[in-house]
Structures are given as C-alpha cells and as structure tokens.
Write a protein that holds these residues in place. Structure first.
Motif, PDB file in Angstrom:
ATOM      1  N   ASN A 125      13.590  -1.573   9.904  1.00  0.00           N
ATOM      2  CA  ASN A 125      12.921  -2.824   9.558  1.00  0.00           C
ATOM      3  C   ASN A 125      12.550  -2.722   8.110  1.00  0.00           C
ATOM      4  OD1 ASN A 125      12.467  -3.855  12.354  1.00  0.00           O
ATOM      5  ND2 ASN A 125      11.473  -1.864  12.458  1.00  0.00           N
TER       6      ASN A 125
ATOM      7  N   ARG B  15       6.432 -11.562  11.404  1.00  0.00           N
ATOM      8  CA  ARG B  15       7.076 -10.268  11.611  1.00  0.00           C
ATOM      9  C   ARG B  15       7.602  -9.710  10.284  1.00  0.00           C
ATOM     10  NH1 ARG B  15       5.751  -8.633  15.492  1.00  0.00           N
ATOM     11  NH2 ARG B  15       6.726  -6.793  14.660  1.00  0.00           N
TER      12      ARG B  15
ATOM     13  N   GLY C 139      -0.268  -0.641  16.699  1.00  0.00           N
ATOM     14  CA  GLY C 139       0.952  -0.891  17.453  1.00  0.00           C
ATOM     15  C   GLY C 139       2.117  -1.226  16.541  1.00  0.00           C
ATOM     16  N   GLU C 140       1.868  -1.982  15.484  1.00  0.00           N
ATOM     17  CA  GLU C 140       2.933  -2.345  14.542  1.00  0.00           C
ATOM     18  C   GLU C 140       3.568  -1.083  13.940  1.00  0.00           C
ATOM     19  OE1 GLU C 140       4.348  -5.172  13.661  1.00  0.00           O
ATOM     20  OE2 GLU C 140       3.107  -6.417  14.974  1.00  0.00           O
ATOM     21  N   TYR C 141       2.705  -0.171  13.539  1.00  0.00           N
ATOM     22  CA  TYR C 141       3.231   1.062  12.948  1.00  0.00           C
ATOM     23  C   TYR C 141       3.956   1.895  14.006  1.00  0.00           C
ATOM     24  CZ  TYR C 141       0.863   0.440   8.475  1.00  0.00           C
ATOM     25  OH  TYR C 141       0.476  -0.018   7.262  1.00  0.00           O
TER      26      TYR C 141
ATOM     27  N   GLY D 138       5.298   0.944  16.818  1.00  0.00           N
ATOM     28  CA  GLY D 138       6.536   0.287  17.215  1.00  0.00           C
ATOM     29  C   GLY D 138       7.650   0.598  16.229  1.00  0.00           C
ATOM     30  N   ARG D 139       7.310   0.607  14.960  1.00  0.00           N
ATOM     31  CA  ARG D 139       8.320   0.896  13.952  1.00  0.00           C
ATOM     32  C   ARG D 139       8.761   2.352  14.007  1.00  0.00           C
ATOM     33  NH1 ARG D 139       6.160  -3.480  12.574  1.00  0.00           N
ATOM     34  NH2 ARG D 139       7.187  -5.008  11.244  1.00  0.00           N
TER      35      ARG D 139
ATOM     36  N   TYR E   2       8.777   4.129  16.645  1.00  0.00           N
ATOM     37  CA  TYR E   2       9.586   4.197  17.862  1.00  0.00           C
ATOM     38  C   TYR E   2      11.012   3.717  17.597  1.00  0.00           C
ATOM     39  CZ  TYR E   2      11.019   3.294  22.667  1.00  0.00           C
ATOM     40  OH  TYR E   2      11.695   3.267  23.843  1.00  0.00           O
ATOM     41  N   GLN E   3      11.113   2.567  16.929  1.00  0.00           N
ATOM     42  CA  GLN E   3      12.448   2.050  16.630  1.00  0.00           C
ATOM     43  C   GLN E   3      13.222   3.006  15.740  1.00  0.00           C
ATOM     44  OE1 GLN E   3      11.740  -1.832  15.048  1.00  0.00           O
ATOM     45  NE2 GLN E   3      12.155  -2.813  17.009  1.00  0.00           N
TER      46      GLN E   3
END
Ligand code: UDP
Ligand code: MG
Length: 320
Positions: A186, A224, A295-297, A299-300, A302-303
C-alpha cells in the motif's frame, strides 16, 4: 514510422486506466500529437505504457486497438483485476524502459501538453519533478479535504510537496528503480518517490475538469488512500496516541484523587454524574480511534508479511 516498438525510448509515459472508455479516445487525440511534437522538437524517442487496472468496461479493448494503431510507441499492460491506481503505476514502472518516466491520469485532468514542461526539467537534470495544479478543477469538498491532508502530511513526515495529489509527475530512472525495490503493498507513489529525490523541483501545471466519466475515488477510498499516505511514511500518529494516553491517564488519575477527597470531605456526590458520562464517552471515542489507528498499521504489516503478489498481470500487449 516503424511497425515495431521503439527499442530504447528515452521518455516513458505511464498511464493508469480504470473504466475510462468514454474518455480514452479524447486522451489519444491529444496525447499522441503532443508527444510526437515533443519527440520531434527534442529529438528523443518516447513510449507510452498504459496499465489497465481491471476495467469492467471496454477500456481494455480500446487500448488493444490503440496498440495496433501506434505499435511503434504504445504498449498496454492488462491487470487481472483492480489493484488500484498506485499499483497500476507500479506495474507501469516495471514495464517502462525510458530514462525519464512521467505519470499521467487518463481522464485528461492533467493536460498532455504539459508533458513537455516536465520533460524539460528532467532533461535539465532534476530527478523528481513535482507539480502544483494551477486553478484546480475538482469539487469543493475534494479541494478542502486535500488541503487538510497536505497540511497533516507536511507536519508528520519529512516530505515537502505543495500539492501531493497531482499525479502528473516526472521521475528519473534511478528513483523509479528505488520505488520498485521498496516492494510496498500500500503506497502513495509521489511521496515514496520523493523520499529518494536528490534534486527535486516543482512546477505549476494546468488542471482541467475530468473529460468524461466520474472520479474513481469514493470518499471511502479517499480515506483509505490518505491512511496509506500517513501510515506509510510516519509512525507519529501512534506516538501522538501514546502521549495522549499518558496525559489522559494523568488527568483521570487526578480526577479520581479529587473525587476521593471530596467524598470524605463533602460526602457522596451524584449531581456531576452526567459530566462524568460525557467524559467517559469522549474517552471511549478516543480509545476506539486509537485502536482503529493501531489496526491500520497492523493491517498493513499483515498485508506486507503475507507477501502476496501486489498485482497480477494478465497480458502485455506490444508489438516486438
Ligand atoms: N485509476 C486506476 N485504478 C483505480 C482508480 C483510478 O487506475 O482503482 C486511474 C483512473 O483511470 C485515472 C487515475 O487513476 O486515470 C485517476 O483516477 P481519478 O481521475 O478517478 O481520480 P481523481 O482525479 O478523482 O483523484
Ligand atoms: Mg481525475
């Protein structure tokens, strides 16, 4: 004119395309004459790399026809599905062969005639040509939101860009290679590229209204994208939260001590109970926001660690 794709173009134009069937012909009608004139004037070879970002309309077919029409300078990378504008540009970077690479939107909001001005700066030795949209033609809401995000980014990252949103930008081969090496899932390409720039410059370019179709960004997607911009380049939001948490617990602690003392001096109190409720709800709100941010961090992360392909190319249309 040769039938085959030019072997060593000096200038590559990368254009992401997503559901632009109504505007593509108008884009071709202005883009090719502008670039042919540029090539003749500066005596350099160019190529155009279109990246079809999984369009659900006829865009891919229109691009294929254009590759047949101008095989000497055109190639089209077709994605398997929609991976987003920045991943489309990333793929364009992968296939672009030029020493100087310029990105451009397909909707004619960035006039193709401005490519010459960017090329000039790149040829002058600037490795990053940023742009500022003169008289920006977007909705009032978009302009206000952009200004706020520009300000936020300016404050929490070391990236200085006057107008981060304009995608008509020029990069040197070195910067494009570094951006590709980053392997980010991202990202916000203009900002990432800027972090590698050694000799950046900004110029003012014209901005026009979208020629046809609608913006491909909903408010949700814009939010986003802005999270990508913020979390991708700074952990300051997290740090602000830990400081905020510290201050709040200090305040809550003092309030507790005060209420305890009051309880024994004046007796139990109930009148202030709604104030306390309000305070509690506010704190819960702050906490939820903090959790979401975390969560934003995460999630990134994780991706990123799943390490799946960032985009899947279905075919590349070119005449070799
Ligand atoms: N785009 C894309 N994939 C997407 C969304 C947009 O390739 O998922 C392309 C789109 O076709 C256009 C450019 O990115 O060429 C900018 O999109 P748009 O004009 O909708 O954005 P805005 O100008 O509203 O920021
Ligand atoms: Mg646009």
């Amino acid at each position: 004119m040769t039938a085959n794709l030019v072997a060593n173009p000096k200038l590559s134009i990368v254009i992401p395309v997503y559901n632009e069937e109504d505007g593509l012909q108008a884009l071709f009608d202005r883009l090719y004459p502008a670039l042919d004139a540029l090539a003749a004037k500066r005596n350099i070879a160019y190529e155009i790399v279109f990246v079809n970002d999984g369009s659900k309309d006829r865009s891919a077919g229109i691009l294929a026809k254009q590759v047949d029409l101008r095989p000497d300078v055109t190639r089209a990378v077709l994605f398997h599905s929609n991976f987003g504008q920045h991943m489309a540009i990333m793929a364009g970077f992968e296939y672009a062969k030029g020493e100087h690479i310029i990105t451009l939107d397909a909707d004619l909001q960035n006039p193709p005639e401005e490519i010459d001005a960017l090329t000039e700066q790149l040829l002058n030795g600037h490795d990053y040509v940023g742009t500022i949209r003169a008289d920006r033609r977007d909705s009032f809401f978009r302009k206000i939101a952009s200004r706020a995000m520009n300000g936020l980014r300016e404050n929490i990252t070391r990236i200085t860009m006057t107008d981060q949103g304009c995608m008509l930008r020029g990069y040197s081969r070195r910067i494009v290679d570094l951006v590709r090496q980053c392997n980010e899932n991202n990202t916000f390409i203009p900002a990432l590229a800027y972090t590698f720039a050694a000799n950046p410059i900004e110029i003012t370019v014209k901005h026009e209204e979208r020629f046809a179709g609608e913006s491909k960004y909903s408010i949700y997607q814009l939010i986003r994208l802005n999270f990508d911009l913020v979390t991708g380049f700074s952990v300051m939001p997290l740090q602000i939260f830990s400081i905020l948490g510290m201050l709040l617990s200090l305040a809550a602690g003092s309030l507790f001590v005060y209420l305890l003392v009051r309880r024994f001096v004046l007796g139990a109190e109930v009148e202030g109970v709604f104030t306390l409720f309000a305070l509690t709800f506010f704190l819960i709100g702050v906490m939820l926001f903090g959790l979401g941010l975390l969560g934003e961090y995460i999630g990134r992360i994780y991706q990123q660690i799943r390490n799946r392909p960032r985009y899947v190319v279905q075919t590349v249309l070119e005449k070799k």
